[in-house]
Design a protein around this motif. Structure first.
Motif, mmCIF file in Angstrom:
data_model
loop_
_atom_site.group_PDB
_atom_site.id
_atom_site.type_symbol
_atom_site.label_atom_id
_atom_site.label_comp_id
_atom_site.label_asym_id
_atom_site.label_seq_id
_atom_site.Cartn_x
_atom_site.Cartn_y
_atom_site.Cartn_z
ATOM 1 N N HIS A 437 14.283 33.082 21.614
ATOM 2 C CA HIS A 437 15.188 32.108 22.248
ATOM 3 C C HIS A 437 14.467 31.298 23.328
ATOM 4 O O HIS A 437 14.754 30.111 23.499
ATOM 5 C CB HIS A 437 16.404 32.817 22.843
ATOM 6 C CG HIS A 437 17.440 33.196 21.814
ATOM 7 N ND1 HIS A 437 18.202 32.269 21.154
ATOM 8 C CD2 HIS A 437 17.817 34.401 21.338
ATOM 9 C CE1 HIS A 437 19.025 32.886 20.318
ATOM 10 N NE2 HIS A 437 18.808 34.184 20.403
ATOM 11 N N GLN A 438 13.555 31.942 24.050
ATOM 12 C CA GLN A 438 12.765 31.181 25.053
ATOM 13 C C GLN A 438 12.056 30.013 24.371
ATOM 14 O O GLN A 438 12.102 28.880 24.836
ATOM 15 C CB GLN A 438 11.696 32.078 25.682
ATOM 16 C CG GLN A 438 12.126 32.884 26.885
ATOM 17 C CD GLN A 438 10.907 33.552 27.550
ATOM 18 O OE1 GLN A 438 9.829 33.632 26.966
ATOM 19 N NE2 GLN A 438 11.092 34.032 28.764
ATOM 20 N N ALA A 439 11.381 30.326 23.269
ATOM 21 C CA ALA A 439 10.599 29.294 22.574
ATOM 22 C C ALA A 439 11.506 28.218 21.980
ATOM 23 O O ALA A 439 11.146 27.040 21.937
ATOM 24 C CB ALA A 439 9.739 29.936 21.489
ATOM 25 N N ASN A 440 12.709 28.630 21.526
ATOM 26 C CA ASN A 440 13.638 27.672 20.908
ATOM 27 C C ASN A 440 14.448 26.887 21.930
ATOM 28 O O ASN A 440 15.179 25.963 21.565
ATOM 29 C CB ASN A 440 14.631 28.400 19.990
ATOM 30 C CG ASN A 440 13.948 28.970 18.765
ATOM 31 O OD1 ASN A 440 12.835 28.578 18.440
ATOM 32 N ND2 ASN A 440 14.594 29.903 18.094
ATOM 33 N N GLY A 441 14.407 27.309 23.184
ATOM 34 C CA GLY A 441 15.226 26.642 24.203
ATOM 35 C C GLY A 441 16.705 26.953 24.044
ATOM 36 O O GLY A 441 17.560 26.139 24.403
#
Ligand code: DGJ
Length: 575
Positions: A437-441
């Motif tokens: 989720h961090q990488a996907n925003g």
């Protein structure tokens, strides 16, 4: 309720079983790093910078040991079980120059070997803290042969020529000797650390000069009166548009000159003295860090003694450290340092992180709180600031599972789980989910506090919804809560929380968001495992439906108590 913490306890039990079953694995007998795995490094994924370990993103749920603990393998034997019981996957541990090179040119890597071996046996990664020339600005971790030779390794001087026990940044021999020792340690780590146990390095500790704004030894005075080094000037000119406002303002106020001495370019005053010191500390640490990177280029960071409210001048806090106002100088002088980190003991945690995430500085907090505050800080760092990790200081004496033994022995002990440990274990159970989720925003987190500072509400736009997190205990000044919100799909969210209500409304206000289904559950090895279906009293936050309607709300939402809660997953509909 009896079973409500079973998954968390299962994780704890596995940790302990894992510990007792694992065989001793001597790091010194290990082969060199596996060639097919990239070494630990930082990588930009989406808008965040993640730490990659063994080829995968890694969330460092860490704690920092007291300063002297890792100096003794024997002493650490009693500490490892505590670290496991707190739920850490990473420990920040000191390796000191005095122990590594007690005699010039003769190296003793036994503290490094033992640390790697025992961390590995305890299924723990290590962030190594290199205590060399400075620790909290003071020079006390250098070997005796350095400490006693102030001619070769000169100290900072006062205006009247007295020595302070702080190595001067202008001592070329000092930087060379520190770099040599640190380089040797990094070479050794590369040779033995086949399992990537050491994942990141802190170079020195909270550097900067105490007492005065700048060093007054004659070489330092001469350097201050000489022109600003061309290397720095060129960096500033090249990066002019992106410089931070503090430096920009001082430079502009002095006329924006591109050459001249420090006072000509930046004006006369405390801040210029501090910038001068920052440049010299940055250059020195860069020399040390470069020697390590040449051997084994894993990520590096520095930590900061940040400015305290009562401080009036640089020197009240260590002058020239990587404080926020000095970041441009540090970036210019120390390209071999990857992260400029804050040690956060002040209460405005989000405000400080704002200052330390400017201009793409990756977020890692090496020293801060445990307890409920620490739980909120960890969630916020990781969920809202794209953080690599979080770490309370003095972890072995804080908030572990059972007050008596430090070990959970039965399900009934679940109530003993401290908020901090509970939160860490929950984060660990879904670490790869969070990293994705961090990488996907598609993740946000609220840090909520009743007072000092009062932040009782946060809203986030996620997909088509505005998500609001409201502190439930807002009437009590000491209340501290958090929410971690992950958007799994357009109408599906998974939320972790403490002392918080979470509500949803379509951003465009065209309809109301209802809760079609709510489940509580856990992640077990990053897989969602549902338990109760929540409805009725558990999700009805209010009955004044007409007023709620006016406010664009359904009256229902996710409610998290001030205690330890399972996660909740919600499916929304619109009406
Ligand atoms: C900050 C330092 O970096 C730590 O090593 C330790 O001395 C703590 N302060 C103590 O609060």
């Amino acid at each position: 309720m009896k079973h409500s913490f079973i998954s968390i306890l299962t994780i704890l039990c596995c940790l302990f079983l894992g510990f007792s079953c694992s065989s001793e694995n001597s790091a010194t007998q290990s082969p060199a790093p596996k060639a097919d795995l990239p070494i630990p490094h930082l990588e930009k994924r989406g808008n965040v910078t993640q730490l990659i370990v063994k080829g995968e993103p890694y969330l460092a749920l860490s704690g920092e040991l007291h300063n002297s603990s890792s100096s003794s393998t024997e002493y650490m034997k009693g500490i490892w079980p505590k670290l496991k019981s707190i739920g850490l996957n990473t420990v920040l541990a000191v390796i000191s120059w005095e122990q590594v090179e007690p005699v010039e040119g003769t190296f003793d890597f036994s503290t490094v070997d033992d640390l790697i071996r025992d961390a590995k046996a305890n299924d723990m990664k290590v962030v190594m803290l290199w205590f060399g020339s400075w620790k909290n600005g003071i020079t006390s971790y250098v070997p005796k042969w350095v400490q006693t030779d102030t001619k070769r390794f000169p100290l900072i001087q006062t205006k009247d020529g007295k020595n302070l026990n702080i190595l001067s940044t202008l001592g070329a021999e000092s930087a060379k000797a520190d770099a040599k020792a640190y380089g040797a340690v990094m070479k050794h780590i590369r040779e033995i650390d086949d399992d990537q146990t050491i994942i990141m390095i802190q170079v020195e500790n909270e550097v900067g000069m105490h007492g005065y704004t700048r060093d007054y030894r004659p070489e330092a005075v001469a350097a201050f009166e000489a022109d600003v080094p061309a290397e720095l000037m060129q960096y500033l000119v090249k990066n002019k548009a992106n410089l931070l406002p503090e430096l920009q303002a001082a430079w502009n106020a002095a006329g924006g000159k591109t050459s001249g001495n420090w006072e000509t370019v930046f004006g006369k005053g405390d801040y210029t003295d501090e910038l001068f010191m920052a440049w010299n500390y940055a250059k020195y640490l860069n020399t040390v860090a470069a020697a390590g990177k040449a051997e084994y280029p894993i990520p590096t960071f520095v930590n900061t003694w940040i400015v305290q409210p009562q401080d009036k001048h640089p020197g009240d806090y260590p002058s020239g450290g990587p404080q926020a106002q000095n970041h441009d100088i540090w970036r210019a002088g120390a390209p071999n340092i990857d992260i400029l980190s804050p040690d956060i003991y002040l209460t405005d945690y989000p405000g400080i992180l704002t200052m330390y995430s400017r201009n793409g500085n990756p977020v890692f907090v090496p020293e801060s709180a445990a307890g409920t505050n620490g739980a909120a800080n960890a969630v916020y760092t990781i969920g809202e600031r794209g953080g690599i990790g979080y770490s309370p200081f003095g972890i072995e004496s804080r908030g572990y599972v059972s007050s008596n033994t430090g070990i959970v022995t039965s399900a009934d002990a679940s109530n003993d789980i401290q908020p901090f440990t509970f939160t860490y274990l929950q984060l660990r159970s879904m670490a790869s989910e969070i990293l994705k989720h961090q990488a996907n925003g598609t993740i946000h987190a609220a840090w909520l506090k009743g007072s000092s500072p009062e932040i009782t509400e946060s809203t986030f736009d996620m997909g088509k919804y505005r998500v609001k997190a409201t502190l439930r205990g807002s009437r009590s000044g000491s209340a501290m809560g958090y929410a971690l919100i992950m958007m799994d799909a357009e109408d599906q969210f998974t939320v972790m929380g403490r002392d918080v209500d979470v509500t949803f409304a379509p951003i465009d206000g065209s309809s109301i968001a209802g809760l079609a289904k709510v489940q509580e559950g856990d992640f077990v090895n990053n897989e969602w495992v549902a338990e109760r279906w929540l409805n009725g009293d558990e999700i009805q936050l209010r009955y004044d439906l007409l007023k709620a309607l006016e406010e664009g709300q359904s009256g229902q939402g996710l409610r998290f108590s001030a205690g330890n809660n399972k996660l909740q997953r919600v499916w929304l509909f619109n009406y």
